[in-house]
Design an enzyme around this catalytic site. Structure first.
Site, short mmCIF file in Angstrom:
data_model
loop_
_atom_site.label_atom_id
_atom_site.label_comp_id
_atom_site.label_asym_id
_atom_site.label_seq_id
_atom_site.Cartn_x
_atom_site.Cartn_y
_atom_site.Cartn_z
N HIS A 50 -3.56 38.89 -40.75
CA HIS A 50 -3.96 40.27 -40.46
C HIS A 50 -4.37 40.43 -39.00
O HIS A 50 -3.85 41.30 -38.29
CB HIS A 50 -5.12 40.67 -41.38
CG HIS A 50 -5.58 42.08 -41.19
ND1 HIS A 50 -5.18 43.10 -41.99
CD2 HIS A 50 -6.42 42.63 -40.27
CE1 HIS A 50 -5.73 44.24 -41.60
NE2 HIS A 50 -6.50 43.97 -40.55
N GLU A 51 -5.29 39.59 -38.57
CA GLU A 51 -5.74 39.70 -37.18
C GLU A 51 -4.65 39.29 -36.21
O GLU A 51 -4.58 39.80 -35.08
CB GLU A 51 -6.99 38.82 -36.97
CG GLU A 51 -8.17 39.18 -37.86
CD GLU A 51 -8.56 40.65 -37.79
OE1 GLU A 51 -8.33 41.29 -36.74
OE2 GLU A 51 -9.09 41.17 -38.78
N HIS A 78 -2.69 42.39 -35.27
CA HIS A 78 -3.34 43.17 -34.21
C HIS A 78 -3.17 42.49 -32.85
O HIS A 78 -2.86 43.13 -31.84
CB HIS A 78 -4.84 43.32 -34.51
CG HIS A 78 -5.15 44.15 -35.72
ND1 HIS A 78 -4.62 45.39 -35.93
CD2 HIS A 78 -5.97 43.90 -36.78
CE1 HIS A 78 -5.09 45.89 -37.07
NE2 HIS A 78 -5.90 44.99 -37.61
#
Length: 455
Positions: A21-22, A25
């Site tokens: 997820h990170e 980003h």
């Protein structure tokens, strides 16, 4: 289960999901030349860290999420540097926020595809016809008069075409009547069953299971099945002209016909094939033909990927529908929301069942996190995207004071959500609710986990 057999799978599941997820980003921010100051797995005080260029990479002590800190991410932090996040066009900022949930969705698709290639039996309830395969003696379904072979054509007056609709209606209605329209021998009849409550999850269970027919997974050399021409992959459909309702019915029939020839109808390459075989008495008067049965799907890479997309789309649709039912109070929050304690327990149980089960659970958690983070709640990715879309619509930035107020409301909501799911977890595992009515232990599994958000 021991502490390590729970915590290690739990950290593996959440660690991979949060990293992906990170990472979404992070990679999107780098693609638009945004300064990335911190990449953190976990919250709070850091345990390990190192500096690489302008970015500090760290692991923090609370493994319930993570974050990527961007240069100039908030208006008051922006210095006017062209690489500040606030200096980038809104569409680029939207894509940076969107990249985290998107990577979680990609991860879920890849994990399910791997599981399908390994040959793991996934609950593709949306592809199973609404035909009763088995009824547990003494269950609400038995009391309602349901029988194997009954086709459920409507639930609460609404037509259904798969078992998922039947299962969800039962799951959502512990202690409440579920009217069904069933068809038996060409005639329709109305029945009503009252599901028992599964104490731990406070969901319904009626003791009724769908018709799921097995496939041949193994043909033993020198066995009657090998001599009769059975092949791995053959899908069992009937025996002696009788349509089967379950794999148990097939096994029971074979065991009862030791030394007697039977005709088995299988589906092979889209064609029905009749195979004549005589079960061998291998002791105790029980017949065996020398095959292994499975309900698992084992697919080649491309079909597995296509089926995985369909499966995850269905899971995502059900998760969104679940959020709607929570808002309209059609389903209790304690029945649907799972926090870190429950996810840890599920991770330990999945690891005990095998690596494919753990990958499947990871996929479910990953797609749940993707959807949760896309909700238009301030602080979450969806909330940030919503604010940027509003600013694009009105063609100006919202005031700093208004943004701060919005973020405070969002933060309060997230704290309330975290406290609520922890409370549900504690009550579910140490103070389970009592069943709504006496009866046999429920066998319906709990709903897909809805974890805490990752950002």
């Amino acid at each position: 289960m021991g502490f390590l057999t729970i915590i290690v799978p739990f950290l593996f599941v959440l660690g991979v999901i949060i990293f992906v997820h990170e990472g979404g980003h992070y990679l999107m921010a780098k693609a638009f030349d945004v300064k990335v100051l911190t990449f953190s797995l976990g919250f709070g005080k850091k345990l390990l860290s190192f500096q690489r260029g302008e970015t500090e990479y760290r692991i923090a002590w609370l493994p319930l999420g993570g974050y990527v800190r961007l240069g100039g991410e908030s208006p008051e932090e922006s210095t006017g540097d062209p690489r500040d996040f606030q200096c980038k066009p809104r569409w680029q900022r939207v894509l940076v926020y969107l990249a985290g949930p998107a990577m979680n969705a990609v991860l879920a698709v890849l994990l399910v595809a791997v599981v399908l290639m390994l040959g793991f039996g996934l609950p593709f309830l949306h592809e199973i016809p609404p035909v009763v395969g088995a009824v547990e003696p003494g269950s609400p379904a038995a009391a309602a008069g349901l029988q194997p072979g009954d086709e459920v054509v409507a639930v609460r007056g609404k037509r259904v075409d798969n078992w998922e609709a039947v299962a969800m209606a039962i799951l959502e209605s512990p202690g409440r009547p579920v009217p069904l329209t069933v068809e038996r021998d060409g005639k329709r009849r109305e029945v009503s069953l009252v599901p028992l409550m599964v104490p731990k999850y406070e969901i319904g269970d009626a003791g009724v299971y769908p018709k799921v027919l097995p496939s041949i997974s193994v043909v033993n050399p020198g066995s009657p099945a090998a001599a009769a021409g059975f092949r791995p992959g053959d899908q069992v459909r009937a025996i002696d002209g009788r349509a089967l309702a379950s794999d148990l019915e097939f096994v029971t029939y074979i065991e009862a016909h030791a030394g007697k020839p039977v005709q088995v109808t299988v589906l092979r390459d889209g064609q029905l094939v009749d195979l004549r075989v005589t079960p061998r008495d291998e002791g105790g008067g029980k017949g065996r033909i020398g095959v292994g049965l499975t309900v698992a799907m084992k697919l080649a890479p491309w079909p597995a990927l296509v089926e995985s997309v369909r499966y995850n789309w269905n899971v995502a649709s059900q998760t969104v529908a679940l959020v709607g039912k929570l808002l309209t109070r059609e389903m209790k929050p304690q029945s649907a929301l799972h926090g870190p304690i429950e996810i840890a327990n599920l991770s330990g149980e999945a690891a005990r069942q095998g690596f494919p089960s753990l990958l499947h659970l990871m996929a479910l958690v990953s797609i749940s996190i993707a959807i949760l983070n896309l909700l238009p709640i301030p602080v979450l990715d969806g909330g940030q995207i919503f604010v940027l879309l509003v600013e694009s619509l009105i063609r100006r930035d919202l005031s700093l004071r208004l943004k701060e107020a919005i973020n405070m409301v969002g933060l309060a909501f997230i704290v309330l959500l975290m406290v609520s799911v922890l409370f549900f977890d504690v009550r579910r595992n140490w103070f389970p609710a009592r069943p709504a009515a006496p009866g046999p232990p429920a066998a319906t599994p709990g709903p897909s986990p809805t974890p805490l958000p990752a950002r």
